[in-house]
Write a protein that holds these residues in place. Structure first.
Motif, PDB file in Angstrom:
ATOM      1  N   GLN A 103      31.449  18.942  52.295  1.00 28.62           N
ATOM      2  CA  GLN A 103      31.893  20.067  53.141  1.00 28.62           C
ATOM      3  C   GLN A 103      33.394  20.307  52.942  1.00 28.62           C
ATOM      4  O   GLN A 103      34.176  20.229  53.893  1.00 28.62           O
ATOM      5  CB  GLN A 103      31.577  19.760  54.603  1.00 28.62           C
ATOM      6  CG  GLN A 103      32.008  18.381  55.075  1.00 28.62           C
ATOM      7  CD  GLN A 103      31.573  18.089  56.486  1.00 28.62           C
ATOM      8  OE1 GLN A 103      31.010  18.929  57.173  1.00 28.62           O
ATOM      9  NE2 GLN A 103      31.845  16.884  56.948  1.00 28.62           N
ATOM     10  N   PRO A 104      33.802  20.599  51.708  1.00 31.34           N
ATOM     11  CA  PRO A 104      35.233  20.751  51.421  1.00 31.34           C
ATOM     12  C   PRO A 104      35.754  22.143  51.775  1.00 31.34           C
ATOM     13  O   PRO A 104      34.977  23.057  52.051  1.00 31.34           O
ATOM     14  CB  PRO A 104      35.288  20.544  49.903  1.00 31.34           C
ATOM     15  CG  PRO A 104      34.003  21.164  49.433  1.00 31.34           C
ATOM     16  CD  PRO A 104      32.987  20.811  50.500  1.00 31.34           C
ATOM     17  N   ARG A 105      37.067  22.262  51.756  1.00 35.11           N
ATOM     18  CA  ARG A 105      37.731  23.570  51.808  1.00 35.11           C
ATOM     19  C   ARG A 105      38.273  23.843  50.403  1.00 35.11           C
ATOM     20  O   ARG A 105      39.149  23.138  49.919  1.00 35.11           O
ATOM     21  CB  ARG A 105      38.849  23.587  52.845  1.00 35.11           C
ATOM     22  CG  ARG A 105      38.335  23.718  54.273  1.00 35.11           C
ATOM     23  CD  ARG A 105      39.447  23.679  55.295  1.00 35.11           C
ATOM     24  NE  ARG A 105      40.400  24.767  55.172  1.00 35.11           N
ATOM     25  CZ  ARG A 105      41.415  24.991  56.028  1.00 35.11           C
ATOM     26  NH1 ARG A 105      41.596  24.159  57.047  1.00 35.11           N
ATOM     27  NH2 ARG A 105      42.237  25.999  55.864  1.00 35.11           N
ATOM     28  N   ILE A 106      37.737  24.874  49.766  1.00 29.76           N
ATOM     29  CA  ILE A 106      38.122  25.216  48.396  1.00 29.76           C
ATOM     30  C   ILE A 106      38.917  26.507  48.457  1.00 29.76           C
ATOM     31  O   ILE A 106      38.354  27.585  48.662  1.00 29.76           O
ATOM     32  CB  ILE A 106      36.881  25.379  47.502  1.00 29.76           C
ATOM     33  CG1 ILE A 106      35.998  24.133  47.585  1.00 29.76           C
ATOM     34  CG2 ILE A 106      37.285  25.664  46.058  1.00 29.76           C
ATOM     35  CD1 ILE A 106      34.632  24.315  46.969  1.00 29.76           C
ATOM     36  N   LEU A 180      47.120  36.828  44.382  1.00 28.47           N
ATOM     37  CA  LEU A 180      46.293  37.409  45.442  1.00 28.47           C
ATOM     38  C   LEU A 180      45.722  38.765  45.013  1.00 28.47           C
ATOM     39  O   LEU A 180      44.575  39.100  45.340  1.00 28.47           O
ATOM     40  CB  LEU A 180      47.104  37.542  46.732  1.00 28.47           C
ATOM     41  CG  LEU A 180      47.482  36.208  47.391  1.00 28.47           C
ATOM     42  CD1 LEU A 180      48.346  36.440  48.615  1.00 28.47           C
ATOM     43  CD2 LEU A 180      46.235  35.402  47.768  1.00 28.47           C
ATOM     44  N   ARG A 181      46.508  39.544  44.258  1.00 33.13           N
ATOM     45  CA  ARG A 181      45.980  40.804  43.725  1.00 33.13           C
ATOM     46  C   ARG A 181      44.848  40.535  42.748  1.00 33.13           C
ATOM     47  O   ARG A 181      43.819  41.207  42.757  1.00 33.13           O
ATOM     48  CB  ARG A 181      47.078  41.606  43.030  1.00 33.13           C
ATOM     49  CG  ARG A 181      48.034  42.326  43.959  1.00 33.13           C
ATOM     50  CD  ARG A 181      48.809  43.414  43.226  1.00 33.13           C
ATOM     51  NE  ARG A 181      49.504  42.891  42.049  1.00 33.13           N
ATOM     52  CZ  ARG A 181      50.750  42.427  42.079  1.00 33.13           C
ATOM     53  NH1 ARG A 181      51.419  42.407  43.224  1.00 33.13           N
ATOM     54  NH2 ARG A 181      51.325  41.986  40.968  1.00 33.13           N
ATOM     55  N   GLU A 182      45.052  39.530  41.865  1.00 34.35           N
ATOM     56  CA  GLU A 182      44.042  39.202  40.870  1.00 34.35           C
ATOM     57  C   GLU A 182      42.746  38.730  41.520  1.00 34.35           C
ATOM     58  O   GLU A 182      41.654  39.079  41.079  1.00 34.35           O
ATOM     59  CB  GLU A 182      44.571  38.113  39.927  1.00 34.35           C
ATOM     60  CG  GLU A 182      45.574  38.602  38.917  1.00 34.35           C
ATOM     61  CD  GLU A 182      44.959  39.551  37.913  1.00 34.35           C
ATOM     62  OE1 GLU A 182      44.021  39.155  37.205  1.00 34.35           O
ATOM     63  OE2 GLU A 182      45.416  40.714  37.859  1.00 34.35           O
ATOM     64  N   VAL A 183      42.878  37.939  42.562  1.00 33.45           N
ATOM     65  CA  VAL A 183      41.698  37.415  43.254  1.00 33.45           C
ATOM     66  C   VAL A 183      40.851  38.548  43.800  1.00 33.45           C
ATOM     67  O   VAL A 183      39.630  38.599  43.594  1.00 33.45           O
ATOM     68  CB  VAL A 183      42.111  36.451  44.390  1.00 33.45           C
ATOM     69  CG1 VAL A 183      40.923  36.149  45.291  1.00 33.45           C
ATOM     70  CG2 VAL A 183      42.665  35.160  43.810  1.00 33.45           C
ATOM     71  N   HIS A 184      41.488  39.479  44.491  1.00 27.35           N
ATOM     72  CA  HIS A 184      40.734  40.560  45.126  1.00 27.35           C
ATOM     73  C   HIS A 184      40.307  41.625  44.117  1.00 27.35           C
ATOM     74  O   HIS A 184      39.234  42.211  44.245  1.00 27.35           O
ATOM     75  CB  HIS A 184      41.555  41.175  46.255  1.00 27.35           C
ATOM     76  CG  HIS A 184      41.771  40.235  47.402  1.00 27.35           C
ATOM     77  ND1 HIS A 184      42.888  39.438  47.514  1.00 27.35           N
ATOM     78  CD2 HIS A 184      40.988  39.921  48.464  1.00 27.35           C
ATOM     79  CE1 HIS A 184      42.801  38.697  48.602  1.00 27.35           C
ATOM     80  NE2 HIS A 184      41.653  38.966  49.191  1.00 27.35           N
ATOM     81  N   LYS A 185      41.122  41.847  43.099  1.00 32.03           N
ATOM     82  CA  LYS A 185      40.780  42.838  42.080  1.00 32.03           C
ATOM     83  C   LYS A 185      39.665  42.327  41.181  1.00 32.03           C
ATOM     84  O   LYS A 185      38.771  43.074  40.790  1.00 32.03           O
ATOM     85  CB  LYS A 185      42.012  43.153  41.228  1.00 32.03           C
ATOM     86  CG  LYS A 185      41.770  44.211  40.137  1.00 32.03           C
ATOM     87  CD  LYS A 185      43.042  44.486  39.343  1.00 32.03           C
ATOM     88  CE  LYS A 185      43.392  43.301  38.459  1.00 32.03           C
ATOM     89  NZ  LYS A 185      44.555  43.596  37.577  1.00 32.03           N
ATOM     90  N   GLN A 190      33.346  39.281  46.191  1.00 34.28           N
ATOM     91  CA  GLN A 190      32.645  38.155  45.592  1.00 34.28           C
ATOM     92  C   GLN A 190      33.531  36.930  45.412  1.00 34.28           C
ATOM     93  O   GLN A 190      33.034  35.844  45.099  1.00 34.28           O
ATOM     94  CB  GLN A 190      32.045  38.572  44.245  1.00 34.28           C
ATOM     95  CG  GLN A 190      30.943  39.604  44.374  1.00 34.28           C
ATOM     96  CD  GLN A 190      30.292  39.917  43.040  1.00 34.28           C
ATOM     97  OE1 GLN A 190      30.178  39.052  42.169  1.00 34.28           O
ATOM     98  NE2 GLN A 190      29.867  41.151  42.873  1.00 34.28           N
ATOM     99  N   TRP A 191      34.866  37.083  45.581  1.00 34.65           N
ATOM    100  CA  TRP A 191      35.741  35.909  45.473  1.00 34.65           C
ATOM    101  C   TRP A 191      35.413  34.883  46.551  1.00 34.65           C
ATOM    102  O   TRP A 191      35.769  33.711  46.429  1.00 34.65           O
ATOM    103  CB  TRP A 191      37.219  36.305  45.555  1.00 34.65           C
ATOM    104  CG  TRP A 191      37.632  36.898  46.869  1.00 34.65           C
ATOM    105  CD1 TRP A 191      37.659  38.226  47.200  1.00 34.65           C
ATOM    106  CD2 TRP A 191      38.069  36.198  48.033  1.00 34.65           C
ATOM    107  NE1 TRP A 191      38.073  38.391  48.493  1.00 34.65           N
ATOM    108  CE2 TRP A 191      38.335  37.156  49.031  1.00 34.65           C
ATOM    109  CE3 TRP A 191      38.274  34.858  48.332  1.00 34.65           C
ATOM    110  CZ2 TRP A 191      38.785  36.823  50.302  1.00 34.65           C
ATOM    111  CZ3 TRP A 191      38.714  34.520  49.599  1.00 34.65           C
ATOM    112  CH2 TRP A 191      38.969  35.493  50.567  1.00 34.65           C
ATOM    113  N   LYS A 192      34.700  35.316  47.590  1.00 28.11           N
ATOM    114  CA  LYS A 192      34.324  34.366  48.630  1.00 28.11           C
ATOM    115  C   LYS A 192      33.249  33.395  48.154  1.00 28.11           C
ATOM    116  O   LYS A 192      33.007  32.376  48.788  1.00 28.11           O
ATOM    117  CB  LYS A 192      33.862  35.114  49.877  1.00 28.11           C
ATOM    118  CG  LYS A 192      35.002  35.893  50.553  1.00 28.11           C
ATOM    119  CD  LYS A 192      34.585  36.482  51.883  1.00 28.11           C
ATOM    120  CE  LYS A 192      35.755  37.176  52.569  1.00 28.11           C
ATOM    121  NZ  LYS A 192      35.380  37.748  53.875  1.00 28.11           N
ATOM    122  N   ASN A 193      32.594  33.710  47.034  1.00 24.97           N
ATOM    123  CA  ASN A 193      31.658  32.775  46.435  1.00 24.97           C
ATOM    124  C   ASN A 193      32.454  31.624  45.832  1.00 24.97           C
ATOM    125  O   ASN A 193      33.315  31.836  44.976  1.00 24.97           O
ATOM    126  CB  ASN A 193      30.854  33.502  45.347  1.00 24.97           C
ATOM    127  CG  ASN A 193      29.867  32.587  44.643  1.00 24.97           C
ATOM    128  OD1 ASN A 193      30.266  31.627  43.993  1.00 24.97           O
ATOM    129  ND2 ASN A 193      28.593  32.895  44.762  1.00 24.97           N
TER     130      ASN A 193
END
Length: 215
Positions: A103-106, A180-185, A190-193
């Motif tokens: 049950q980690p935080r990634i 942060l831009r790259e993550v959301h773009k 789906q970055w929440k996967n």
């Protein structure tokens, strides 16, 4: 330490050192349980397989295992869950680490406070800002890092704090807005996967990551 001691235990530098061997032993046991086919499947999840060949440096292999331990499924059960179910882990530190690994935080964290004397750091979650800040123990990183560093890691809860799974990527604060831009773009929502998130930061680390000392 008494295996029957109550579990309201406060993490410390000396207690963190007690986890180093058990963490390595649990990771090795999980690694040994993987088949070649499962390793290749995890490599594909990581985007590190081309034409049925795995392209990873030796120091990148822990990244493959990190994702395989959680995301490979055997009849719907991960290697972590399978090992937990055997009841064969008797060492208290191995049990605590293995349970936390399930049950980690990634996430990507910003280093807010650094305490080299205790080996601990306070981290703020940049991807899930609604989550509370966490205290992470790592003697090597806490001795070399400074507030403002960015850290992407699999943070494993143990007692009242966290340790890494052995995998972490670090970035200079100057890359914060870009990342942060790259993550959301890159993936939209789906970055929440967690698989897609780990894969994206693995490749960001190859491009702009720092070399840091962890222990």
């Amino acid at each position: 330490m008494n295996d029957n001691a109550p579990e309201n235990i406060i993490m410390s530098r000396s207690l963190y050192k007690e986890f180093l061997g058990p963490r390595k032993e649990v990771n090795h046991r999980l690694m040994e349980s993987l088949t070649k086919a499962e390793i290749m499947k995890a490599g594909r999840m990581l985007g590190a397989v081309k034409e049925n060949t795995l392209y990873l440096d030796e120091e990148e292999m822990p990244c493959l295992f990190d994702i395989a331990f959680r995301e490979i499924k055997r009849n719907g059960i991960s290697p972590i869950e399978q090992l937990l179910a055997t009841g064969s882990i008797k060492n208290r530190f191995q049990r605590e680490y293995l349970s936390g690994l399930n049950q980690p935080r990634i996430s990507l964290f910003e280093l807010v406070e650094c305490h080299a004397e205790s080996g601990s750091m306070k981290l703020h979650d940049l991807l899930f800002p609604g989550q509370c800040d966490l205290v992470l123990y790592d003697i090597g990183f806490s001795s070399t890092a400074s507030p403002g560093h960015l850290l992407f890691t699999t943070a494993v809860p143990v007692y009242d704090a966290f340790i890494t799974s052995g995998v972490a990527f670090t970035f200079d604060i100057q890359w914060k807005d870009f990342i942060l831009r790259e993550v959301h773009k890159g993936f939209g929502r789906q970055w929440k996967n967690p698989v897609r998130r780990f894969k994206q930061f693995f490749h960001l680390n190859r491009k702009i990551g720092n070399q840091m000392i962890f222990q």
